[in-house]
Enzyme design. Structure first.
Site, short mmCIF file in Angstrom:
data_model
loop_
_atom_site.label_atom_id
_atom_site.label_comp_id
_atom_site.label_asym_id
_atom_site.label_seq_id
_atom_site.Cartn_x
_atom_site.Cartn_y
_atom_site.Cartn_z
N SER A 142 0.85 -1.25 -0.03
CA SER A 142 0.07 0.02 0.05
C SER A 142 0.76 1.15 -0.18
O SER A 142 1.75 1.34 -1.07
CB SER A 142 -0.95 0.11 1.33
OG SER A 142 -1.97 1.04 1.14
N HIS A 184 -4.02 -0.77 -4.49
CA HIS A 184 -5.58 -0.94 -4.42
C HIS A 184 -6.03 -0.63 -5.89
O HIS A 184 -7.10 -0.01 -5.76
CB HIS A 184 -6.01 -0.21 -3.40
CG HIS A 184 -5.33 -0.42 -1.81
ND1 HIS A 184 -5.57 -1.48 -1.08
CD2 HIS A 184 -4.48 0.35 -1.19
CE1 HIS A 184 -4.99 -1.37 0.01
NE2 HIS A 184 -4.31 -0.26 0.12
N GLU A 211 -4.74 -5.54 -4.93
CA GLU A 211 -4.74 -5.92 -3.49
C GLU A 211 -4.42 -7.44 -4.00
O GLU A 211 -4.95 -8.12 -4.86
CB GLU A 211 -5.92 -5.77 -2.83
CG GLU A 211 -6.31 -4.17 -2.65
CD GLU A 211 -7.53 -3.95 -1.95
OE1 GLU A 211 -8.52 -5.23 -1.48
OE2 GLU A 211 -7.96 -2.92 -1.53
#
Length: 308
Positions: A142, A184, A211
């Site tokens: 992330s 994401h 993801e």
């Protein structure tokens, strides 16, 4: 790996520089394919892993969560935490010393602005660079994925349509040159903002990672996809765009950009921006036939090499 258990280069072998860039929300409870690959790259039971949870608002919880999953995946007993809550804290010699011994560094998710403010251009940031250069695997998920590149996305609108000045970039660690990373990617609809950024900076490749998916990048060039999702690589070097003239918030003209959609099993050359190999896998079939133990045989696959 090119590192000994002590985290020093093995004599006579050049260091193998490896980045492991994760799109976020990786599986921590099941087969944990992505995190298991990181542990293996870091040296498995001989690894010395450092967790950097600085991007998170829940530092202790995040550090303990990753410590627990790495222990379950049979990482080395030496799992340290390096947290620098300010630029001043990032000068602490004891934090640098922990990184100097690491065979694997894992940067958690959270706010990439925190990572940019607290790590970039500090002794801790320099120690991450040094670890990478001597052969330790550097992983990030992330926000920890975004910080890998020289220029990282720090803010931006989501959606499918690229719009002018809808995103902001700031300085990253610069471990990955010539690429800007978004994460994401499918789950948060970030295609538009990535395309808008490469339209404005066509010398950069755009990389969007889903993801529970990662890219393993060796030597800054050869990239392999791992995990359950896909990776988009956007090349706008020869695209026609009105980015220089469009008003703020206007939909951008981007014509002629090349998009590579890469699932697990794809190997890609970032220097020549070309697919070099593909091993087609079927995760649904693999899960159905998986036993309680790790399978001794390789997964069902059909190999198609694109190399000459």
């Amino acid at each position: 790996m090119a590192l000994s258990a002590a985290g020093t280069p093995e004599p006579g072998r050049p260091p193998r520089r490896t980045l492991f860039v994760i799109g976020g929300a990786e599986d921590k409870l099941g087969r944990s394919v992505v995190l298991k690959r990181f542990v293996r790259l870091a040296g498995g039971r001989q690894s010395r892993i450092v967790i950097i949870p600085t991007a998170s608002s829940f530092v202790d919880e995040v550090a303990e969560s990753y410590r627990s999953v790495f222990t379950r995946l049979r990482a080395g007993v030496d799992i340290e935490v390096v947290h620098a809550p300010s630029r001043a804290a990032a000068r602490d010699p004891s934090l640098v010393e922990r990184l100097d011994k690491a065979t694997g560094v894992f940067i958690s998710g959270g706010s990439q602005l925190k990572l940019g403010q607290f790590l970039v251009g500090t002794p801790v940031g320099d120690a991450i660079h040094a670890a990478y250069q001597r052969g330790a695997v550097i992983a990030g998920t992330s926000a920890g994925a975004s910080i890998m590149s020289r220029f990282m996305i720090s803010l931006g609108d989501e959606g499918l349509t690229p719009r002018q000045r809808s995103s902001q970039i700031t300085a990253g660690l610069g471990l990955l040159e010539g690429v800007i990373v978004d994460q994401h990617f499918d789950q948060r609809g970030r295609y538009g903002r990535l395309l808008s950024l490469v339209a404005n900076s066509p010398n950069l490749l755009g990389m969007g990672i889903d993801e529970n998916t990662a890219v393993e990048i060796r030597g800054g060039r050869t990239m392999t996809v791992v995990g359950s999702g896909g990776v988009f690589v956007v090349d706008a070097r020869n695209a026609v765009t009105d980015a220089a003239d469009a008003r703020r918030g206007a939909p951008l003209l981007v014509s002629g950009a090349v998009v590579h959609s890469l699932p697990t099993g794809a190997t890609f050359d970032l220097e020549h921006v070309a697919l070099t190999k593909f091993v087609e896998r079927h995760p649904d079939i693999e899960v159905a036939v998986a036993s309680a133990k790790d399978r001794a045989a390789p997964p069902l696959a059909r190999t198609r090499s694109l190399e000459p």
